[in-house]
Write a protein that holds these residues in place. Structure first.
Motif, short mmCIF file in Angstrom:
data_model
loop_
_atom_site.label_atom_id
_atom_site.label_comp_id
_atom_site.label_asym_id
_atom_site.label_seq_id
_atom_site.Cartn_x
_atom_site.Cartn_y
_atom_site.Cartn_z
N ASP A 74 39.05 44.65 45.04
CA ASP A 74 38.71 45.32 45.53
C ASP A 74 39.82 46.51 46.30
O ASP A 74 40.50 46.10 46.65
N SER A 75 38.69 46.82 47.76
CA SER A 75 39.90 47.55 48.35
C SER A 75 40.05 46.26 49.92
O SER A 75 41.45 47.09 50.44
N ASN A 76 39.98 45.31 49.29
CA ASN A 76 40.59 43.92 50.34
C ASN A 76 41.45 42.85 49.81
O ASN A 76 41.30 42.11 50.60
#
Length: 324
Positions: free
Chosen positions: A212-214
């Motif tokens: 994901d975004s991380n």
């Protein structure tokens, strides 16, 4: 008898003419990561040359010193003849009615990759270089990776331990040694003047990486934890990712499998030890794991581009096989 011989010769000539002609090519030459650029001197000194230097001779991401992606040797078309045509990679700028990029293989030597950039005006050529710079870079890099692995293959280290532990093969030279062979972590090293080159191989559960975004934070946490636990440094000090500079993250493939590629700087705090690394976290869904391949260099106060290039070539040679 003479008539029979004459008939045989005629038949042989006709048969030869029916076959497609094939050139006899000599071996290509040139240092790795050197690129020959063929274009008029006046064009090289102007905006077209500037765009080429910006896209192909710019600094490599993730190195502590400024080092160019490729060393460029420019020459006009009239000088690109004889031995100079044997260069393994070349980029040629040509005037043409329409803008086009063409990749040609083994035109003057073997193996050889040529990239032709054509356009009716300098502006059209510059726009094409900017638009297709990623393809140009990847094409040249792929040629150089292949050549490096060919040279490495002349003297290979036994990789059976990697096959037994992780179900992979990997091509690396006999100059490397196994420094650590645990059940789930391998450390392979090579001594160089004033430093060393290193490879680590391990696997992590498939659910360990956040997609994901991380993602980059998840990857950094993984390498700091496992690398810190297994790379031997002074007591109380750990091998970690340099916190001051975020690594560069991209997506690629290794042995046909999707992978995250992370380029950054490692450090050992308190020891003033640091250097570049390249990390591939390979999606091996069918075995419910990520296979992690990393190369890192310790070579203080010296250029490291070619060292890191060797490590990346080795890691990209990985193939998946059944464990023996």
């Amino acid at each position: 008898m003479q008539k029979l011989i004459l008939a045989f010769l005629i038949f042989a000539l006709v048969a030869c003419n029916d076959k497609p002609s094939s050139k006899i090519l000599s071996a290509s030459s040139g240092a790795l990561n050197n690129l020959t650029v063929v274009m008029p001197n006046t064009m090289w000194e102007g905006p077209v040359g500037e765009s080429i230097r910006e896209k192909l001779a710019g600094p490599i991401n993730g190195l502590p010193q400024v080092e160019p992606m490729f060393a460029i040797n420019q020459m006009p078309d009239e000088a690109f003849s004889g031995f100079m045509r044997k260069q393994r990679t070349f980029l040629k700028i040509e005037q043409a009615d329409t803008a086009a990029l063409e990749i040609i293989k083994d035109e003057y030597a073997r193996p050889q990759t040529g990239i032709l950039v054509k356009g009716p005006t300098e502006e059209a050529i510059i726009n094409l270089i900017k638009k297709d710079s990623a393809q140009i870079v990847n094409t040249i890099k792929e040629t150089e990776f292949t050549e490096k692995v060919r040279r490495i293959s002349l003297s290979l280290k036994e990789d059976k331990p990697l096959t037994e532990a992780f179900g992979i093969t990997m091509k690396f030279p006999t100059a490397y040694r196994y420094a650590k062979e645990d059940e789930d972590f391998f450390w392979i090293r090579k001594d160089i003047p004033n430093g060393d080159m290193n490879i680590t191989v391990y696997e992590v559960p498939y659910n360990l990486i956040d997609r994901d975004s991380n993602t980059i934070g998840s990857l950094i946490k993984m390498r700091d934890s496992i690398g810190g636990d297994n790379i031997t440094v002074s007591e109380g000090m750990r091998f970690i990712t340099e916190a001051a500079f975020a690594p560069y993250l991209s997506e690629t493939t290794i042995a046909g499998r999707p992978a995250y590629q992370m380029n950054g700087i490692w450090e050992v705090k308190g020891r003033y030890m640091a250097g570049p690394f390249v990390n591939f976290t390979v999606d091996d869904r069918e075995n419910d794991r990520y296979l992690v391949l990393e190369g890192f260099v310790f070579k203080p106060s010296a250029n490291k581009r070619d060292n890191l290039f060797e490590l990346e070539s080795i890691l990209r040679s990985v193939k998946f096989v059944d464990k023996k």
